[in-house]
Design a protein around this motif. Structure first.
Motif, PDB file in Angstrom:
ATOM      1  N   ALA A  83       0.835  -1.206   0.000  1.00  0.00           N
ATOM      2  CA  ALA A  83       0.000   0.000   0.000  1.00  0.00           C
ATOM      3  C   ALA A  83       0.869   1.255   0.000  1.00  0.00           C
ATOM      4  CB  ALA A  83      -0.926  -0.005   1.215  1.00  0.00           C
ATOM      5  N   SER A  84       1.924   1.241   0.796  1.00  0.00           N
ATOM      6  CA  SER A  84       2.853   2.386   0.822  1.00  0.00           C
ATOM      7  C   SER A  84       3.518   2.572  -0.530  1.00  0.00           C
ATOM      8  CB  SER A  84       3.927   2.163   1.889  1.00  0.00           C
ATOM      9  OG  SER A  84       3.343   2.076   3.156  1.00  0.00           O
ATOM     10  N   ALA A  85       3.916   1.480  -1.147  1.00  0.00           N
ATOM     11  CA  ALA A  85       4.562   1.561  -2.465  1.00  0.00           C
ATOM     12  C   ALA A  85       3.629   2.192  -3.486  1.00  0.00           C
ATOM     13  CB  ALA A  85       4.999   0.169  -2.927  1.00  0.00           C
ATOM     14  N   ALA A  86       2.357   1.798  -3.469  1.00  0.00           N
ATOM     15  CA  ALA A  86       1.395   2.349  -4.427  1.00  0.00           C
ATOM     16  C   ALA A  86       1.220   3.849  -4.228  1.00  0.00           C
ATOM     17  CB  ALA A  86       0.055   1.636  -4.289  1.00  0.00           C
ATOM     18  N   VAL A  87       1.066   4.264  -2.983  1.00  0.00           N
ATOM     19  CA  VAL A  87       0.874   5.691  -2.689  1.00  0.00           C
ATOM     20  C   VAL A  87       2.109   6.492  -3.069  1.00  0.00           C
ATOM     21  CG1 VAL A  87       0.543   7.364  -0.814  1.00  0.00           C
ATOM     22  CG2 VAL A  87      -0.838   5.277  -0.889  1.00  0.00           C
ATOM     23  N   ILE A  88       3.283   6.014  -2.662  1.00  0.00           N
ATOM     24  CA  ILE A  88       4.531   6.718  -2.973  1.00  0.00           C
ATOM     25  C   ILE A  88       4.714   6.837  -4.482  1.00  0.00           C
ATOM     26  CG2 ILE A  88       7.059   6.539  -2.872  1.00  0.00           C
ATOM     27  CD1 ILE A  88       6.648   5.179  -0.089  1.00  0.00           C
ATOM     28  N   ASN A  89       4.471   5.744  -5.203  1.00  0.00           N
ATOM     29  CA  ASN A  89       4.685   5.758  -6.643  1.00  0.00           C
ATOM     30  C   ASN A  89       3.731   6.701  -7.364  1.00  0.00           C
ATOM     31  OD1 ASN A  89       4.444   4.244  -9.580  1.00  0.00           O
ATOM     32  ND2 ASN A  89       6.485   4.216  -8.664  1.00  0.00           N
ATOM     33  N   ILE A 145      12.842   5.234  -6.802  1.00  0.00           N
ATOM     34  CA  ILE A 145      12.697   5.763  -5.443  1.00  0.00           C
ATOM     35  C   ILE A 145      11.684   4.925  -4.659  1.00  0.00           C
ATOM     36  CG2 ILE A 145      11.880   7.739  -4.088  1.00  0.00           C
ATOM     37  CD1 ILE A 145      13.050   9.535  -6.345  1.00  0.00           C
ATOM     38  N   THR A 146      10.593   4.559  -5.304  1.00  0.00           N
ATOM     39  CA  THR A 146       9.592   3.723  -4.644  1.00  0.00           C
ATOM     40  C   THR A 146      10.187   2.384  -4.244  1.00  0.00           C
ATOM     41  OG1 THR A 146       7.803   4.758  -5.894  1.00  0.00           O
ATOM     42  CG2 THR A 146       7.351   2.594  -4.929  1.00  0.00           C
ATOM     43  N   GLN A 147      10.934   1.774  -5.139  1.00  0.00           N
ATOM     44  CA  GLN A 147      11.526   0.469  -4.854  1.00  0.00           C
ATOM     45  C   GLN A 147      12.531   0.554  -3.697  1.00  0.00           C
ATOM     46  OE1 GLN A 147      11.119  -3.027  -4.854  1.00  0.00           O
ATOM     47  NE2 GLN A 147      10.508  -2.522  -6.920  1.00  0.00           N
ATOM     48  N   ILE A 148      13.366   1.580  -3.695  1.00  0.00           N
ATOM     49  CA  ILE A 148      14.319   1.756  -2.594  1.00  0.00           C
ATOM     50  C   ILE A 148      13.572   2.000  -1.289  1.00  0.00           C
ATOM     51  CG2 ILE A 148      16.118   3.265  -1.655  1.00  0.00           C
ATOM     52  CD1 ILE A 148      17.056   3.679  -4.596  1.00  0.00           C
ATOM     53  N   GLY A 149      12.556   2.850  -1.366  1.00  0.00           N
ATOM     54  CA  GLY A 149      11.783   3.161  -0.163  1.00  0.00           C
ATOM     55  C   GLY A 149      11.109   1.947   0.446  1.00  0.00           C
ATOM     56  N   THR A 150      10.510   1.124  -0.395  1.00  0.00           N
ATOM     57  CA  THR A 150       9.780  -0.027   0.131  1.00  0.00           C
ATOM     58  C   THR A 150      10.673  -1.246   0.369  1.00  0.00           C
ATOM     59  OG1 THR A 150       9.097  -0.654  -2.105  1.00  0.00           O
ATOM     60  CG2 THR A 150       7.566   0.675  -0.819  1.00  0.00           C
TER      61      THR A 150
END
Length: 95
Positions: free
Chosen positions: A34-40, A62-67
């Protein structure tokens, strides 16, 4: 070139997911996805108009690194895996 780096973190994420299932920690996956979807979506909103296709690739990276690395640092049960992923990324143990 940007997606090449994305792929590295994506593969680490696949390994992380297998680790999570083996360690019975899959309950955290819903939060991470869910976080990845929102961030992306947010990053795409800002980066695509300015940078086009490269912006989309940067948003995905950035999304991939973040999650894969940053978000799991906030979850106590996931910190062990973050350490393993960083060691893998740095090729620790290879001589």
């Amino acid at each position: 070139m940007i997606i090449t780096w994305y792929t590295i973190f994506s593969y680490l994420g696949v390994a992380r997911n297998a680790w999570m299932v083996c360690e019975n920690k899959q309950k955290y996956l819903k939060y991470m996805y869910a976080s990845a979807a929102v961030i992306n979506v947010i990053l795409n909103y800002f980066l695509i108009p300015k940078y086009g296709v490269s912006g989309a690739a940067i948003a995905s990276l950035i999304t991939q690194i973040g999650t894969s690395v940053l978000l799991p640092c906030l979850i106590k049960d996931m910190r062990e895996n973050v350490k393993l992923m960083i060691e893998a990324f740095l090729l620790k143990g290879l001589k």
